[in-house]
Design an enzyme around this catalytic site. Structure first.
Site, PDB file in Angstrom:
ATOM      1  N   SER A 142       0.848  -1.195   0.000  1.00 59.63           N
ATOM      2  CA  SER A 142       0.000   0.000   0.000  1.00 59.63           C
ATOM      3  C   SER A 142       0.882   1.244   0.000  1.00 59.63           C
ATOM      4  CB  SER A 142      -0.871   0.031   1.261  1.00 59.63           C
ATOM      5  OG  SER A 142      -1.473   1.305   1.429  1.00 59.63           O
ATOM      6  N   TYR A 155      -0.974  -0.848  10.303  1.00 59.85           N
ATOM      7  CA  TYR A 155      -1.117  -1.092   8.855  1.00 59.85           C
ATOM      8  C   TYR A 155       0.147  -0.642   8.107  1.00 59.85           C
ATOM      9  CZ  TYR A 155      -3.447  -1.021   4.253  1.00 59.85           C
ATOM     10  OH  TYR A 155      -3.797  -1.237   2.940  1.00 59.85           O
TER      11      TYR A 155
HETATM   12  P1  NAP Z   1     -11.427  -5.648   1.006  1.00 55.46           P
HETATM   13  O1  NAP Z   1     -12.412  -5.119   0.029  1.00 55.46           O
HETATM   14  O2  NAP Z   1     -11.637  -5.405   2.463  1.00 55.46           O
HETATM   15  O3  NAP Z   1     -11.231  -7.227   0.736  1.00 55.46           O
HETATM   16  C1  NAP Z   1     -10.355  -7.957   1.537  1.00 55.46           C
HETATM   17  C2  NAP Z   1     -10.307  -9.383   1.049  1.00 55.46           C
HETATM   18  O4  NAP Z   1      -9.365 -10.079   1.870  1.00 55.46           O
HETATM   19  C3  NAP Z   1     -11.621 -10.119   1.183  1.00 55.46           C
HETATM   20  O5  NAP Z   1     -11.745 -11.054   0.142  1.00 55.46           O
HETATM   21  C4  NAP Z   1     -11.472 -10.842   2.529  1.00 55.46           C
HETATM   22  O6  NAP Z   1     -12.233 -12.027   2.593  1.00 55.46           O
HETATM   23  C5  NAP Z   1     -10.004 -11.200   2.478  1.00 55.46           C
HETATM   24  N1  NAP Z   1      -9.393 -11.446   3.775  1.00 55.46           N
HETATM   25  C6  NAP Z   1      -9.213 -10.570   4.807  1.00 55.46           C
HETATM   26  N2  NAP Z   1      -8.568 -11.188   5.804  1.00 55.46           N
HETATM   27  C7  NAP Z   1      -8.331 -12.454   5.399  1.00 55.46           C
HETATM   28  C8  NAP Z   1      -7.708 -13.580   5.994  1.00 55.46           C
HETATM   29  N3  NAP Z   1      -7.174 -13.521   7.227  1.00 55.46           N
HETATM   30  N4  NAP Z   1      -7.642 -14.738   5.292  1.00 55.46           N
HETATM   31  C9  NAP Z   1      -8.157 -14.827   4.041  1.00 55.46           C
HETATM   32  N5  NAP Z   1      -8.768 -13.799   3.435  1.00 55.46           N
HETATM   33  C10 NAP Z   1      -8.861 -12.635   4.103  1.00 55.46           C
HETATM   34  O7  NAP Z   1      -9.970  -5.071   0.718  1.00 55.46           O
HETATM   35  P2  NAP Z   1      -9.410  -4.317  -0.589  1.00 55.46           P
HETATM   36  O8  NAP Z   1      -9.692  -2.878  -0.444  1.00 55.46           O
HETATM   37  O9  NAP Z   1      -9.829  -5.032  -1.815  1.00 55.46           O
HETATM   38  O10 NAP Z   1      -7.830  -4.510  -0.351  1.00 55.46           O
HETATM   39  C11 NAP Z   1      -7.116  -5.613  -0.903  1.00 55.46           C
HETATM   40  C12 NAP Z   1      -5.637  -5.408  -0.609  1.00 55.46           C
HETATM   41  O11 NAP Z   1      -5.210  -4.167  -1.158  1.00 55.46           O
HETATM   42  C13 NAP Z   1      -5.321  -5.349   0.880  1.00 55.46           C
HETATM   43  O12 NAP Z   1      -4.076  -5.972   1.140  1.00 55.46           O
HETATM   44  C14 NAP Z   1      -5.228  -3.848   1.155  1.00 55.46           C
HETATM   45  O13 NAP Z   1      -4.421  -3.556   2.259  1.00 55.46           O
HETATM   46  C15 NAP Z   1      -4.618  -3.370  -0.160  1.00 55.46           C
HETATM   47  N6  NAP Z   1      -4.870  -1.962  -0.457  1.00 55.46           N
HETATM   48  C16 NAP Z   1      -6.133  -1.478  -0.630  1.00 55.46           C
HETATM   49  C17 NAP Z   1      -6.320  -0.117  -0.934  1.00 55.46           C
HETATM   50  C18 NAP Z   1      -7.695   0.471  -1.157  1.00 55.46           C
HETATM   51  O14 NAP Z   1      -7.787   1.712  -1.351  1.00 55.46           O
HETATM   52  N7  NAP Z   1      -8.770  -0.297  -1.174  1.00 55.46           N
HETATM   53  C19 NAP Z   1      -5.211   0.737  -1.034  1.00 55.46           C
HETATM   54  C20 NAP Z   1      -3.939   0.205  -0.827  1.00 55.46           C
HETATM   55  C21 NAP Z   1      -3.770  -1.144  -0.561  1.00 55.46           C
HETATM   56  P3  NAP Z   1     -13.463 -12.196   3.649  1.00 55.46           P
HETATM   57  O15 NAP Z   1     -14.471 -11.163   3.294  1.00 55.46           O
HETATM   58  O16 NAP Z   1     -13.920 -13.592   3.427  1.00 55.46           O
HETATM   59  O17 NAP Z   1     -12.845 -11.944   5.009  1.00 55.46           O
END
Ligand code: NAP
Length: 248
Positions: A142, A155
């Site tokens: 991130s 984080y």
């Molecule tokens: P999200 O919408 O909250 O989705 C998270 C995903 O991870 C879901 O499929 C969730 O599954 C799964 N998950 C969480 N904890 C888990 C665990 N312990 N074991 C297995 N699966 C798990 O998140 P996102 O925004 O798409 O983010 C995805 C990645 O990108 C993350 O690493 C986040 O830090 C990074 N990121 C996001 C952003 C942003 O702006 N969105 C920016 C920078 C980086 P369940 O629902 O089944 O728990």
């Protein structure tokens, strides 16, 4: 894009960025293993979407912070497909609080979910990929791992750790034919950000040179590039997908 490998495990691909990565990679002909922790229905829906489009997918539920569960999942994939060509460590969580009020448990649970899980995935994939002298791993970090952020010491530490750890794996695995890279998304429109008020969205957009949030698809395509044969001489790299923020 061209892929010499056949299959990929995308952790946390039941929704958000991970589901877009899964669909994008399936579109390039890879069999995608869709992982979730609690969202079995959402994971099945991603599988259906991929199959309706003519792609190949399987669902594998496990908690990435459970070491034995991660090891067992990779074994299941090897037993089924005979190989694991690619891994995307995407699953991640936040537990935000200002540092003075953050409990050590909340610090450690984010480190375990975001960084330790990533270490386990990188190590276990190396064990199987080195046998074929082929593989590529992308770790989703991130922008916060590069800049830090108030309320996100846990984080930021986890995501900064992912960047440095990826480089270390890249050095150790370079002669085994395995590449390790990370992607650092900026602000991406997912469920997390669509619920924000228009005022907050406007203030975020004002800080982005491209004046808009990124799309999950844009992170997915950058990830696909780093797995593909088109990045065959790139390893240990950190690819920013952030609309021009935080330029070095
Ligand atoms: P999200 O919408 O909250 O989705 C998270 C995903 O991870 C879901 O499929 C969730 O599954 C799964 N998950 C969480 N904890 C888990 C665990 N312990 N074991 C297995 N699966 C798990 O998140 P996102 O925004 O798409 O983010 C995805 C990645 O990108 C993350 O690493 C986040 O830090 C990074 N990121 C996001 C952003 C942003 O702006 N969105 C920016 C920078 C980086 P369940 O629902 O089944 O728990």
């Amino acid at each position: 894009m061209k892929f010499s490998g056949n299959n990929v495990l995308v952790t946390g691909s039941s929704r958000g960025i991970g589901s877009e990565i899964a669909k994008t990679l399936a579109g390039f002909g890879l069999k995608v293993w869709i992982n979730y922790r609690t969202g079995a229905k959402e994971a099945d829906a991603v599988k259906e979407t991929i199959e309706e489009a003519g792609g190949k997918a399987a669902v594998i539920g496990f908690d990435v912070s459970d070491e034995q569960a991660f090891i067992d999942a990779i074994k299941t994939i090897i037993d089924s497909d005979g190989e694991l060509s690619y891994l995307v460590n995407n699953a991640g969580i936040t537990k935000d609080k200002l540092a003075l009020r953050m409990k050590t448990d909340d610090f450690m649970s984010v480190i375990n979910a975001n960084l330790t899980s990533c270490f386990i995935g990188c190590r276990e994939s190396m064990k199987v990929m080195r046998k074929k002298k082929f593989g590529a791993v992308v770790n989703i970090s991130s922008i916060i791992g590069e800049t830090g952020n108030a309320g996100q010491t846990n984080y930021a530490a986890s995501k900064g750790g992912v960047i440095a750890m990826t480089k270390s794996f890249a050095i150790e695995a370079a002669t085994s034919g395995i590449r390790y890279n990370s992607v650092t998304p900026g602000f991406i429109a997912t469920e997390m950000t669509t619920i924000l008020s228009d005022d907050i969205k406007d203030s975020i957009n004002a800080k982005i040179p491209m004046k808009r949030m990124g799309k999950a698809k844009e992170v997915a395509e950058a990830t696909a590039f780093l797995l593909s044969d088109y990045s065959s001489y790139i390893t240990g790299e950190t690819l920013k997908v952030n609309g021009g923020m935080n330029m070095a």
